[in-house]
Scaffold this active site. Structure first.
Site, mmCIF file in Angstrom:
data_model
loop_
_atom_site.group_PDB
_atom_site.id
_atom_site.type_symbol
_atom_site.label_atom_id
_atom_site.label_comp_id
_atom_site.label_asym_id
_atom_site.label_seq_id
_atom_site.Cartn_x
_atom_site.Cartn_y
_atom_site.Cartn_z
ATOM 1 N N CYS A 1 0.806 -1.219 0.000
ATOM 2 C CA CYS A 1 0.000 0.000 0.000
ATOM 3 C C CYS A 1 0.837 1.267 0.000
ATOM 4 C CB CYS A 1 -0.918 0.014 1.230
ATOM 5 S SG CYS A 1 -0.030 0.072 2.815
ATOM 6 N N GLU B 1 -7.234 -6.152 -0.926
ATOM 7 C CA GLU B 1 -7.296 -5.260 0.233
ATOM 8 C C GLU B 1 -6.207 -4.210 0.110
ATOM 9 O OE1 GLU B 1 -5.820 -4.474 4.552
ATOM 10 O OE2 GLU B 1 -4.799 -5.129 2.735
ATOM 11 N N ARG C 1 -9.066 0.860 12.108
ATOM 12 C CA ARG C 1 -8.098 0.758 10.999
ATOM 13 C C ARG C 1 -8.883 0.556 9.701
ATOM 14 N NH1 ARG C 1 -4.460 -3.609 8.673
ATOM 15 N NH2 ARG C 1 -2.411 -2.644 8.385
ATOM 16 N N ARG D 1 -9.880 -0.035 6.034
ATOM 17 C CA ARG D 1 -9.256 -0.693 4.890
ATOM 18 C C ARG D 1 -10.268 -0.791 3.750
ATOM 19 N NH1 ARG D 1 -4.166 -0.165 5.894
ATOM 20 N NH2 ARG D 1 -3.584 -1.852 4.467
#
Length: 440
Positions: free
Chosen positions: A70, A109, A153, A155
């Site tokens: 990412c 993801e 978090r 995502r």
């Protein structure tokens, strides 16, 4: 069903899908240490650089999973995207395998910022390539705390299926009690890293800052940039970089006079966030500067004598974020994290987002004045029971990059369903406490 696990890391996709009875037939992971850990945990050795693996060498599979790196798209990085020389092209490797091997399902993801990177063009391109390869797609942003896991978090998850997603629904977020961080914490664990004197001193200085603000006044909801206290350099229409000259009639960090300095020295007497090479600051930065200066003017009497206390600390520790509006003004009752953006204090029931952490970015349990342990962070990623890399530094980094296994399980159950297990799931040795982990 058979699945492959690309950029596997600790194996969050593997754990989530294996819990549903699916079988991993191939994995890739560039890091040799993580290859060892993955093999020890899951019984399959990941290959190295996926760019060197031909599609025909990858076994047939029903499900392709990938949490591709990412960093090229994250707000925390330089956002180089496809131009990133190290990781920017790895999504193209995923697309290559999808086109060549044609799995029925895909599950990807990444960070939410992928959707808005390059004004949305990156995301449009990825989805267009997947649709061209024959997939119907859907996307959703989730956070583990929405499923009873005490970690915030967010995502971005993208699911796809050849032949259409008819009947697919994203998992519903359970209602009821809020997740509690204390449920996953050990009580004063012996392996917890204590806080250094600098960390304790810094937090006490910020506690003093809060104590000086009248109880009738809300603490700032914007990040506190203390170096703006007393500063007068121009920032609204032009940046100091754009002005080039003329700064010496203003004041820099903490009201330092720039008079008599050379043009270069005057520029470097400004806060680091004001020295960026751009002609105009973005709206959010102008707002932060404006709000901090106004806050200081309102509380100058209380804060003027506080400024010398914060000066000995690095610039990143001279910034402060209070993320608990209305909460008790006691740092030591909350969860704290040192980030590049400053000292961040959050309510005690959830953990800050785990990132690819250095040892100084590990969440701090204020009421025990210690850092979280690797075991506790692993529980936040639903990876309890796994062996971890051999050092804390490597373990924390791997956990910060990991995919949350429980989140994967919830989504995959809706997309693919559960398969009957032919054999019992493989068990990994645990330490004395149920669900704790061991370092490899």
């Amino acid at each position: 069903m058979r699945f492959i696990d690309l950029f596997a890391g600790l194996g969050g996709f593997h754990v989530g899908l294996a819990r549903l009875g699916h079988e991993c037939v191939f994995a890739s992971e560039l890091d040799p240490i993580l290859q060892d850990v993955y093999e020890r945990n899951h019984g399959i050795r990941p290959v190295g650089d996926i760019r060197k693996v031909k599609s025909k060498e990858i076994p047939e599979h029903d499900i392709l999973c990938a949490g591709f790196p990412c960093q090229p798209f994250s707000k925390a990085g330089e956002q180089a995207g496809f131009e990133c020389p190290t990781n920017g092209s790895l999504i193209d490797e995923v697309l290559r395998i999808i086109r060549d091997r044609k799995p029925t399902y895909i599950l990807l993801e990444n960070v939410p910022n992928l959707k808005t990177h390059d004004e949305g063009r990156t995301w449009v391109r990825i989805k267009a390539d997947l649709r061209k390869a024959g997939y119907d797609l859907d996307e959703q942003i989730y956070s583990p705390h929405e499923f009873g896991i005490p970690q915030i978090r967010q995502r971005l998850l993208l699911v796809g299926k050849r032949g259409g997603l008819t009947g697919f629904n994203w998992p519903e977020k359970p209602t009821g009690s809020r997740p509690s961080l204390k449920d996953i914490l050990d009580k004063n664990p012996k392996d917890a890293k204590p806080l250094t004197k600098q960390v304790v001193d810094c937090l006490n200085v910020w506690q003093d800052f809060m104590d000086r603000i009248p109880a009738s006044t809300q603490l700032p909801s914007f990040p506190v940039w203390s170096m703006e206290f007393g500063a007068t350099y121009p920032f609204e229409d032009k940046t100091p970089f754009a002005l080039k000259q003329g700064l010496r009639s203003f004041r820099g960090s903490y009201g330092m006079s720039l008079e008599g300095l050379s043009a270069e020295d005057a520029f470097y007497a400004l806060p680091s966030h004001a020295r960026t090479e751009e002609d105009q600051f973005p709206t959010w930065k102008r707002s932060f500067i404006r709000n901090n200066r106004a806050f200081y003017q309102e509380h100058k009497r209380e804060l003027k004598s506080w400024i010398p206390k914060i000066l000995p600390f690095p610039s990143s520790l001279q910034k402060f974020e209070w993320n608990y509006k209305g909460g008790k003004r006691n740092i030591w009752k909350h969860v704290i994290q040192f980030r590049a953006s400053g000292v961040r204090v959050k309510r005690a029931d959830t953990s800050p987002s785990l990132v690819a952490m250095t040892s100084t970015q590990v969440p701090i349990i204020g009421w025990e004045q210690r850092y979280m342990t690797p075991n506790e962070c692993a529980r936040l990623q639903s990876l309890d029971g796994l062996h971890l890399p051999p050092t804390e530094t490597r373990a924390f980094k791997a956990l910060g990059n990991a995919v949350n296994a429980k989140l994967v399980q919830h989504v995959a159950e809706q997309l693919i369903g559960e398969q009957p297990l032919a054999v019992p799931p493989r068990r990994v040795r645990s330490t004395a406490r149920s669900g704790s982990l061991v370092l490899a």
